[in-house]
Enzyme design. Structure first.
Site, short mmCIF file in Angstrom:
data_model
loop_
_atom_site.label_atom_id
_atom_site.label_comp_id
_atom_site.label_asym_id
_atom_site.label_seq_id
_atom_site.Cartn_x
_atom_site.Cartn_y
_atom_site.Cartn_z
N THR A 6 0.84 -1.21 0.00
CA THR A 6 0.00 0.00 0.00
C THR A 6 0.87 1.26 0.00
OG1 THR A 6 -1.58 -1.30 1.26
CG2 THR A 6 -2.00 1.06 1.10
N LYS A 18 9.75 10.59 20.95
CA LYS A 18 10.12 11.52 22.03
C LYS A 18 8.88 12.00 22.76
CE LYS A 18 13.72 13.51 19.11
NZ LYS A 18 13.99 14.76 18.40
#
Ligand code: CP
Length: 316
Positions: free
Chosen positions: A55, A82
């Site tokens: 895809t 993070k």
């Protein structure tokens, strides 16, 4: 139509229209320079939070063949690690000037939620068990073009075999195949059928041997082990005995019948036969058609609507 979140967003005319545009794209892809300027100046971001080969790469190829710029977001090396939120991630990409985002996420509904955070067109590339609309379109393109029936699957029967319950592909494909007029049969053990299957407008069979010689298309689904209750996995040998395509079953497929699979294949689970040994296998043709159909979807959502641009070369 601004976004493509679900097969249910599409009218029958929309489906037929996209498949017709995909014919233009197939012609472009047959040229020695398979590129047109139809989406020059547009930027398309592929934003995949779940793994993909077909895809993601076919959307990126489709965008490039239409001369769009492509931005690839890699979740594994992004600031998500993070602690950045999904919303901040989408708003950040959007602020860079993106015309469309192609998104895959393990949770159903994330593409819909994203539409609140961006002005870009959002295309669902698979969300949880919910929907995979471009897979449904490329599979409808594959079957209609195989049987030369163009806008209809009336009189054709398609058996979808395997893990229906956890399958976004089954949900999109059943909807699109049925609206094109196909008779759809699902073949699965009760544990792999959704509870409300009787409301889906399909025939239910409990054994692949009941259908293998009778249908025009045999559509094998991947066993989605990552989405399953762990109690199902030890029962795999039992499952294979009743539902896998073996070499013996493959030779019983009707003459002219085709074999399909959305990929990736679990070899030795749903397919015990090598697809290369099945003359009716269209599994790689599905991949090729995926580029044609995703070009058609991007052009339909972002293009001018004028198909004359598809006659031009990239340098025009
Ligand atoms: N059919 C499909 O969605 O394949 P990928 O997971 O490789 O994209």
């Amino acid at each position: 139509m601004k976004h493509l979140l679900s097969s249910h967003d599409l009218s029958l005319d929309d489906i037929v229209g996209i498949l017709d545009v995909a014919d233009h794209m197939a012609e472009i892809n047959s040229r020695s320079l398979p590129k047109v300027p139809a989406l020059r100046g547009k930027t398309i971001a592929s934003v995949f939070f779940e793994d993909s080969t077909r895809t993601r790469l076919s959307f990126e190829t489709a965008a490039k063949r239409l001369s769009a710029d492509v931005m690839t977001f890699m979740a594994s090396s992004s600031s998500l690690n993070k602690g950045e939120s999904l919303r901040d991630t989408i708003e950040t990409l959007s602020a860079m000037g993106v015309d469309a985002m192609v998104i895959r996420h393990k949770s159903s509904g994330v593409p819909l939620t994203m539409t609140q955070w961006t002005d870009a067109a959002v295309i669902n590339a698979g969300d949880g068990w919910h929907q995979h609309p471009t897979q449904g379109l490329l599979d409808a393109y594959t079957v209609t073009r195989e049987f030369g029936t163009k806008d209809s699957l009336a009189g054709r029967s398609i058996a979808i075999v395997g893990d229906i319950k956890h399958s976004r592909v089954a949900r999109s494909n059943i909807d699109i195949f049925r609206r094109l007029g196909a008779h759809v049969i699902v073949v699965a053990p009760p544990a792999l059928l959704p509870k409300n299957i009787e409301s889906w407008g399909v025939e239910v069979r409990a054994n692949i041997d009941d259908v293998v010689g009778q249908v025009d298309a045999l559509y094998m689904l991947r066993m989605q082990l990552e989405r399953m209750d762990s109690s199902i996995v030890p029962k795999l040998p039992e499952y294979c005995a009743l539902y896998s395509l073996t070499p013996e079953r493959a030779v019983r497929m009707g003459s002219g019948a085709i074999l399909m699979h959305p990929g990736p294949i679990n070899r030795g689970v749903e397919l015990i036969v090598d697809p290369a040994d099945v003359p009716g296998s269209r599994i790689l043709k599905q991949v090729t058609n995926g580029v044609n159909v995703r070009m058609a979807v991007l052009f339909t959502l972002l293009g001018s609507g004028a198909t004359t641009v598809l006659q031009q070369g990239a340098e025009s």
